[in-house]
Design a protein around this motif. Structure first.
Motif, PDB file in Angstrom:
ATOM      1  N   ALA A 126       0.834  -1.206   0.000  1.00 47.86           N
ATOM      2  CA  ALA A 126       0.000   0.000   0.000  1.00 47.86           C
ATOM      3  C   ALA A 126       0.871   1.259   0.000  1.00 47.86           C
ATOM      4  N   TRP A 127       1.926   1.273   0.821  1.00 50.33           N
ATOM      5  CA  TRP A 127       2.824   2.426   0.814  1.00 50.33           C
ATOM      6  C   TRP A 127       3.548   2.545  -0.513  1.00 50.33           C
ATOM      7  N   TRP A 128       3.991   1.435  -1.090  1.00 49.83           N
ATOM      8  CA  TRP A 128       4.692   1.466  -2.385  1.00 49.83           C
ATOM      9  C   TRP A 128       3.801   2.088  -3.450  1.00 49.83           C
ATOM     10  N   GLN A 129       2.544   1.681  -3.472  1.00 54.55           N
ATOM     11  CA  GLN A 129       1.611   2.233  -4.452  1.00 54.55           C
ATOM     12  C   GLN A 129       1.359   3.715  -4.190  1.00 54.55           C
ATOM     13  N   ALA A 130       1.262   4.107  -2.935  1.00 53.36           N
ATOM     14  CA  ALA A 130       1.047   5.511  -2.598  1.00 53.36           C
ATOM     15  C   ALA A 130       2.230   6.365  -3.054  1.00 53.36           C
ATOM     16  N   PHE A 131       3.444   5.888  -2.822  1.00 59.39           N
ATOM     17  CA  PHE A 131       4.626   6.618  -3.284  1.00 59.39           C
ATOM     18  C   PHE A 131       4.657   6.705  -4.803  1.00 59.39           C
ATOM     19  N   ARG A 132       4.285   5.634  -5.481  1.00 59.59           N
ATOM     20  CA  ARG A 132       4.292   5.641  -6.945  1.00 59.59           C
ATOM     21  C   ARG A 132       3.303   6.673  -7.492  1.00 59.59           C
ATOM     22  N   GLN A 133       2.199   6.872  -6.793  1.00 57.49           N
ATOM     23  CA  GLN A 133       1.208   7.853  -7.248  1.00 57.49           C
ATOM     24  C   GLN A 133       1.785   9.259  -7.283  1.00 57.49           C
ATOM     25  N   LEU A 134       2.804   9.503  -6.459  1.00 62.90           N
ATOM     26  CA  LEU A 134       3.469  10.811  -6.453  1.00 62.90           C
ATOM     27  C   LEU A 134       4.835  10.738  -7.136  1.00 62.90           C
ATOM     28  N   ASP A 135       5.017   9.670  -7.930  1.00 56.32           N
ATOM     29  CA  ASP A 135       6.239   9.501  -8.737  1.00 56.32           C
ATOM     30  C   ASP A 135       7.496   9.277  -7.903  1.00 56.32           C
TER      31      ASP A 135
END
Length: 229
Positions: A29-38
């Motif tokens: 979930a954190w990995w995906q959240a970080f990816r959303q902000l590049d």
């Protein structure tokens, strides 16, 4: 820091990675959240930071002070993504039995979690042992998150306990360091994904593989009131 010097009256339990097999769900979930902000943060680095409160985790992984807007977006995204995993949450084998055994021995069982109140409800449902739980904390109960000791102090206060009459059970180096700041000895579990060597180096007094392993070793553990007093 002082060891437990009074008769054991309560046990504080971390929840994520200690009682519920959720650390890797948080990692994704954190990995995906970080990816959303590049931000391309390796999952291994994220996993090693799990156990910190969300605000501390973001600053730690971004190696600095993110803007308040970024931190809010990341935290919100993580929360939404993790909530999608609630139906997948599973307690570790022996978790509910461990809590009930500790409670039946006359000890207060307090969940010392920095999860949001909504996440904590889902985690408690997965454990299914509310009859054994004296109290619980969530992120709203402390000004600062782990590795600051605020959550543990709030857990102590909720049950009218003193640090010197408790033991903490956690799974991360952040748990161990947080408890040490209050002089609470920690039993660490490796089921959250952190090695025995790392947990011992952080200051854990004992290390077991899982709630089941601890339950089957109670007589030799700090949770044995005679040996912990």
């Amino acid at each position: 820091m002082p060891e437990t010097t009074q008769a054991l009256r309560g046990v504080l339990f971390d929840v994520d990675g200690t009682l519920v097999d959720s650390n890797y769900l948080h990692t994704v979930a954190w990995w995906q959240a970080f990816r959303q902000l590049d931000y391309d943060i390796p999952m291994a680095a994220i996993h090693r930071a799990i156990g910190m409160g969300g605000d501390k985790l973001v600053s730690h992984l971004l190696d600095g002070d993110p803007s308040a807007e970024e931190e809010e977006k990341l935290d919100s995204s993580h929360g939404a993504l993790f909530s999608a995993s609630w139906p997948s949450l599973r307690a570790f084998d022996g978790a509910a039995e461990l809590l009930r055994k500790v409670a039946s021995d006359g000890l207060a069982v307090v969940l010392a979690s920095s999860a949001s109140s909504a996440d904590l409800d889902a985690l408690r449902a997965a454990i299914d042992a509310d009859d054994a739980i004296t109290g619980a904390t969530s992120s709203s109960d402390a000004e600062q998150s782990k590795p600051a000791p605020d959550i543990l102090q709030a857990a102590l206060d909720s049950a009218g306990l003193q640090a010197q009459e408790t033991v903490f059970v956690g799974d991360s180096v952040w748990d161990v360091r947080s408890a040490a700041k209050l002089g609470i000895p920690t039993i660490a579990l490796t089921c959250g994904g952190t090695s025995e060597a790392e947990l011992l180096e952080a200051g854990a007094k004992q290390v077991y593989a899982s709630p089941r392993d601890l339950l089957e070793s109670l007589q030799d553990s700090l949770l044995n009131q005679q040996s912990a007093s």
